[in-house]
Design a protein around this motif. Structure first.
Motif, PDB file in Angstrom:
ATOM      1  N   TYR A 285       6.454  -0.899   2.286  1.00  0.00           N
ATOM      2  CA  TYR A 285       5.355  -0.183   1.655  1.00  0.00           C
ATOM      3  C   TYR A 285       5.904   0.970   0.807  1.00  0.00           C
ATOM      4  O   TYR A 285       7.063   1.388   0.970  1.00  0.00           O
ATOM      5  CB  TYR A 285       4.403   0.375   2.714  1.00  0.00           C
ATOM      6  CG  TYR A 285       3.573  -0.677   3.420  1.00  0.00           C
ATOM      7  CD1 TYR A 285       3.296  -1.907   2.823  1.00  0.00           C
ATOM      8  CD2 TYR A 285       3.036  -0.438   4.684  1.00  0.00           C
ATOM      9  CE1 TYR A 285       2.520  -2.855   3.470  1.00  0.00           C
ATOM     10  CE2 TYR A 285       2.258  -1.392   5.334  1.00  0.00           C
ATOM     11  CZ  TYR A 285       2.014  -2.598   4.728  1.00  0.00           C
ATOM     12  OH  TYR A 285       1.252  -3.544   5.361  1.00  0.00           O
ATOM     13  N   ILE A 286       5.084   1.473  -0.070  1.00  0.00           N
ATOM     14  CA  ILE A 286       5.487   2.545  -0.976  1.00  0.00           C
ATOM     15  C   ILE A 286       5.142   3.886  -0.339  1.00  0.00           C
ATOM     16  O   ILE A 286       3.998   4.125   0.031  1.00  0.00           O
ATOM     17  CB  ILE A 286       4.763   2.407  -2.332  1.00  0.00           C
ATOM     18  CG1 ILE A 286       5.117   1.062  -2.982  1.00  0.00           C
ATOM     19  CG2 ILE A 286       5.134   3.561  -3.260  1.00  0.00           C
ATOM     20  CD1 ILE A 286       4.274   0.742  -4.210  1.00  0.00           C
ATOM     21  N   ARG A 287       6.114   4.757  -0.209  1.00  0.00           N
ATOM     22  CA  ARG A 287       5.816   6.076   0.366  1.00  0.00           C
ATOM     23  C   ARG A 287       5.533   7.075  -0.749  1.00  0.00           C
ATOM     24  O   ARG A 287       6.066   6.972  -1.856  1.00  0.00           O
ATOM     25  CB  ARG A 287       6.960   6.562   1.248  1.00  0.00           C
ATOM     26  CG  ARG A 287       8.322   6.575   0.617  1.00  0.00           C
ATOM     27  CD  ARG A 287       9.342   7.124   1.588  1.00  0.00           C
ATOM     28  NE  ARG A 287      10.698   6.880   1.135  1.00  0.00           N
ATOM     29  CZ  ARG A 287      11.774   7.368   1.738  1.00  0.00           C
ATOM     30  NH1 ARG A 287      11.645   8.123   2.809  1.00  0.00           N
ATOM     31  NH2 ARG A 287      12.971   7.105   1.278  1.00  0.00           N
ATOM     32  N   ASN A 288       4.715   8.052  -0.435  1.00  0.00           N
ATOM     33  CA  ASN A 288       4.248   8.987  -1.464  1.00  0.00           C
ATOM     34  C   ASN A 288       5.096  10.253  -1.560  1.00  0.00           C
ATOM     35  O   ASN A 288       4.653  11.256  -2.110  1.00  0.00           O
ATOM     36  CB  ASN A 288       2.790   9.377  -1.201  1.00  0.00           C
ATOM     37  CG  ASN A 288       2.620  10.177   0.082  1.00  0.00           C
ATOM     38  OD1 ASN A 288       3.561  10.361   0.859  1.00  0.00           O
ATOM     39  ND2 ASN A 288       1.410  10.669   0.318  1.00  0.00           N
ATOM     40  N   SER A 289       6.322  10.198  -1.046  1.00  0.00           N
ATOM     41  CA  SER A 289       7.153  11.412  -1.035  1.00  0.00           C
ATOM     42  C   SER A 289       7.663  11.790  -2.413  1.00  0.00           C
ATOM     43  O   SER A 289       7.875  12.961  -2.712  1.00  0.00           O
ATOM     44  CB  SER A 289       8.341  11.215  -0.083  1.00  0.00           C
ATOM     45  OG  SER A 289       9.116  10.101  -0.476  1.00  0.00           O
ATOM     46  N   ASP A 290       7.880  10.807  -3.270  1.00  0.00           N
ATOM     47  CA  ASP A 290       8.428  11.063  -4.607  1.00  0.00           C
ATOM     48  C   ASP A 290       7.340  10.817  -5.637  1.00  0.00           C
ATOM     49  O   ASP A 290       7.142   9.695  -6.102  1.00  0.00           O
ATOM     50  CB  ASP A 290       9.639  10.159  -4.864  1.00  0.00           C
ATOM     51  CG  ASP A 290      10.357  10.503  -6.162  1.00  0.00           C
ATOM     52  OD1 ASP A 290       9.882  11.408  -6.883  1.00  0.00           O
ATOM     53  OD2 ASP A 290      11.383   9.869  -6.461  1.00  0.00           O
ATOM     54  N   SER A 291       6.618  11.865  -5.989  1.00  0.00           N
ATOM     55  CA  SER A 291       5.488  11.715  -6.908  1.00  0.00           C
ATOM     56  C   SER A 291       5.918  11.281  -8.303  1.00  0.00           C
ATOM     57  O   SER A 291       5.162  10.626  -9.023  1.00  0.00           O
ATOM     58  CB  SER A 291       4.710  13.036  -7.001  1.00  0.00           C
ATOM     59  OG  SER A 291       5.560  14.087  -7.423  1.00  0.00           O
TER      60      SER A 291
ATOM     61  N   CYS B 202       0.845  -1.188   0.000  1.00  0.00           N
ATOM     62  CA  CYS B 202       0.000   0.000   0.000  1.00  0.00           C
ATOM     63  C   CYS B 202       0.882   1.239   0.000  1.00  0.00           C
ATOM     64  O   CYS B 202       2.093   1.161   0.244  1.00  0.00           O
ATOM     65  CB  CYS B 202      -0.955   0.015   1.189  1.00  0.00           C
ATOM     66  SG  CYS B 202      -0.155  -0.012   2.799  1.00  0.00           S
ATOM     67  N   ILE B 203       0.277   2.354  -0.315  1.00  0.00           N
ATOM     68  CA  ILE B 203       0.976   3.634  -0.351  1.00  0.00           C
ATOM     69  C   ILE B 203       0.767   4.324   0.991  1.00  0.00           C
ATOM     70  O   ILE B 203      -0.368   4.454   1.457  1.00  0.00           O
ATOM     71  CB  ILE B 203       0.443   4.514  -1.492  1.00  0.00           C
ATOM     72  CG1 ILE B 203       0.654   3.814  -2.846  1.00  0.00           C
ATOM     73  CG2 ILE B 203       1.134   5.870  -1.498  1.00  0.00           C
ATOM     74  CD1 ILE B 203      -0.014   4.514  -4.009  1.00  0.00           C
ATOM     75  N   VAL B 204       1.867   4.744   1.613  1.00  0.00           N
ATOM     76  CA  VAL B 204       1.770   5.401   2.918  1.00  0.00           C
ATOM     77  C   VAL B 204       2.317   6.826   2.821  1.00  0.00           C
ATOM     78  O   VAL B 204       3.159   7.132   1.988  1.00  0.00           O
ATOM     79  CB  VAL B 204       2.530   4.623   4.006  1.00  0.00           C
ATOM     80  CG1 VAL B 204       1.960   3.232   4.164  1.00  0.00           C
ATOM     81  CG2 VAL B 204       4.016   4.550   3.697  1.00  0.00           C
ATOM     82  N   LYS B 205       1.812   7.667   3.670  1.00  0.00           N
ATOM     83  CA  LYS B 205       2.259   9.056   3.704  1.00  0.00           C
ATOM     84  C   LYS B 205       3.676   9.139   4.268  1.00  0.00           C
ATOM     85  O   LYS B 205       4.098   8.310   5.068  1.00  0.00           O
ATOM     86  CB  LYS B 205       1.309   9.893   4.560  1.00  0.00           C
ATOM     87  CG  LYS B 205      -0.113   9.972   4.023  1.00  0.00           C
ATOM     88  CD  LYS B 205      -0.998  10.798   4.947  1.00  0.00           C
ATOM     89  CE  LYS B 205      -2.427  10.883   4.417  1.00  0.00           C
ATOM     90  NZ  LYS B 205      -3.297  11.672   5.317  1.00  0.00           N
ATOM     91  N   GLN B 206       4.375  10.176   3.854  1.00  0.00           N
ATOM     92  CA  GLN B 206       5.733  10.393   4.341  1.00  0.00           C
ATOM     93  C   GLN B 206       5.768  10.521   5.865  1.00  0.00           C
ATOM     94  O   GLN B 206       6.713  10.053   6.510  1.00  0.00           O
ATOM     95  CB  GLN B 206       6.313  11.666   3.698  1.00  0.00           C
ATOM     96  CG  GLN B 206       7.714  12.033   4.155  1.00  0.00           C
ATOM     97  CD  GLN B 206       8.768  11.041   3.690  1.00  0.00           C
ATOM     98  OE1 GLN B 206       8.579  10.375   2.687  1.00  0.00           O
ATOM     99  NE2 GLN B 206       9.860  10.944   4.427  1.00  0.00           N
ATOM    100  N   GLU B 207       4.719  11.107   6.446  1.00  0.00           N
ATOM    101  CA  GLU B 207       4.681  11.278   7.899  1.00  0.00           C
ATOM    102  C   GLU B 207       4.692   9.929   8.620  1.00  0.00           C
ATOM    103  O   GLU B 207       5.304   9.781   9.675  1.00  0.00           O
ATOM    104  CB  GLU B 207       3.432  12.058   8.319  1.00  0.00           C
ATOM    105  CG  GLU B 207       3.253  13.408   7.634  1.00  0.00           C
ATOM    106  CD  GLU B 207       2.441  13.303   6.362  1.00  0.00           C
ATOM    107  OE1 GLU B 207       1.197  13.336   6.437  1.00  0.00           O
ATOM    108  OE2 GLU B 207       3.060  13.158   5.288  1.00  0.00           O
ATOM    109  N   LEU B 208       3.989   8.928   8.052  1.00  0.00           N
ATOM    110  CA  LEU B 208       3.987   7.603   8.663  1.00  0.00           C
ATOM    111  C   LEU B 208       5.346   6.936   8.544  1.00  0.00           C
ATOM    112  O   LEU B 208       5.776   6.209   9.439  1.00  0.00           O
ATOM    113  CB  LEU B 208       2.911   6.727   8.011  1.00  0.00           C
ATOM    114  CG  LEU B 208       1.454   7.075   8.314  1.00  0.00           C
ATOM    115  CD1 LEU B 208       0.528   6.125   7.581  1.00  0.00           C
ATOM    116  CD2 LEU B 208       1.188   7.021   9.808  1.00  0.00           C
TER     117      LEU B 208
END
Length: 257
Positions: free
Chosen positions: A129-135, A108-114
């Motif tokens: 998990y995949i982080r959403n920091s690099d769009s 799943c995609i998780v927020k950078q804060e998590l």
């Protein structure tokens, strides 16, 4: 009796979330650091299985204590799928818990804060998990995960929906579908009376017990979603696909009511 029931559910809700936080702390400090002794893929599988077990226990606890009534229909579609995009609407805080509880290997995609959170950061990193920091690379990472046979959970709304407001999907999901050509399994989630919605504090519980219903639909392809939609020179557009996905979820939610 209604006051006693309400007071108990309030206490039980606090207890559930306290134990959830305590469990996350124990896993972060004690369990998941040990997983880094293992090789990459084995560590990822072990971490994801642990998360699934923990989420299943939390979901059971919420039902056992009377916080909510939970029902899932066609759960085997989640346990049997591979390399599919799991798309779900997002009415409550615990939607991802209700889905992962039935999936031993899911990304799943998780927020950078998590990712940087002191309580759950170790957990999401261990699970890879995949982080959403690099769009810019996010879509490529999602495509690679799907091609590797991972299932991938995405909430197309990008955040929890607000009761009474229409669904509004972001186009990122459509871009992932168009690039990966993966099959998608729609998951329709409904909760009545509404609880744990966006901007709502955990202690703002409803006057009666909440009912959480998860309906797993048969897997479908992009072509099936688009059906009669026109194609342009490069295929279906992200805008068209996003609108079709919105229409599909709205129609399925209406059927379930």
């Amino acid at each position: 009796m209604q006051r006693i029931d309400y007071a108990w559910r309030l206490f039980a809700t606090a207890l559930c979330f306290f134990l959830f936080g305590l469990g996350a702390l124990v896993m972060t400090v004690i369990i998941f650091p040990l997983y880094f002794l293992f090789a990459g893929q084995y560590r990822t599988s072990l971490a994801r299985k642990t998360i699934q077990t923990a989420f299943a226990m939390f979901l059971w606890l919420m039902q056992f204590t009377g916080v909510l009534k939970f029902e899932i229909r066609s759960a085997q579609r989640l346990t049997e799928c591979s390399g599919q995009l799991i798309l779900a609407n997002h009415p409550t805080l615990i939607d991802v818990i209700a889905i992962i509880a039935y999936m031993p290997n899911v990304n799943c995609i998780v927020k950078q804060e998590l990712w940087n959170n002191p309580f759950v950061g170790m957990v999401v990193r261990s699970a890879n998990y995949i982080r959403n920091s690099d769009s810019e690379s996010l879509i490529d990472q999602c495509e690679q995960a799907l091609q590797a046979g991972n299932n991938l959970i995405i909430f197309p709304e990008g955040t929890r929906s607000r009761p009474g407001e229409p669904l509004k999907f972001k186009r990122g999901t459509a871009h992932i579908l168009l690039k990966s050509k993966a099959m998608l399994t729609p998951v329709i989630i409904q909760c009545w009376p509404s609880t744990l919605t966006k901007g709502e504090k955990w202690y703002k519980i409803p006057r009666t017990k909440a009912n959480l219903l998860v309906e797993v639909q048969p897997a479908i392809s992009i072509t099936e979603v688009m059906m009669a939609a026109e194609r342009d020179a490069d295929g279906y557009s992200a805008r068209q696909l996003t609108k079709k996905l919105e229409d599909y979820f709205v129609s399925q939610i209406a059927v379930g009511r």
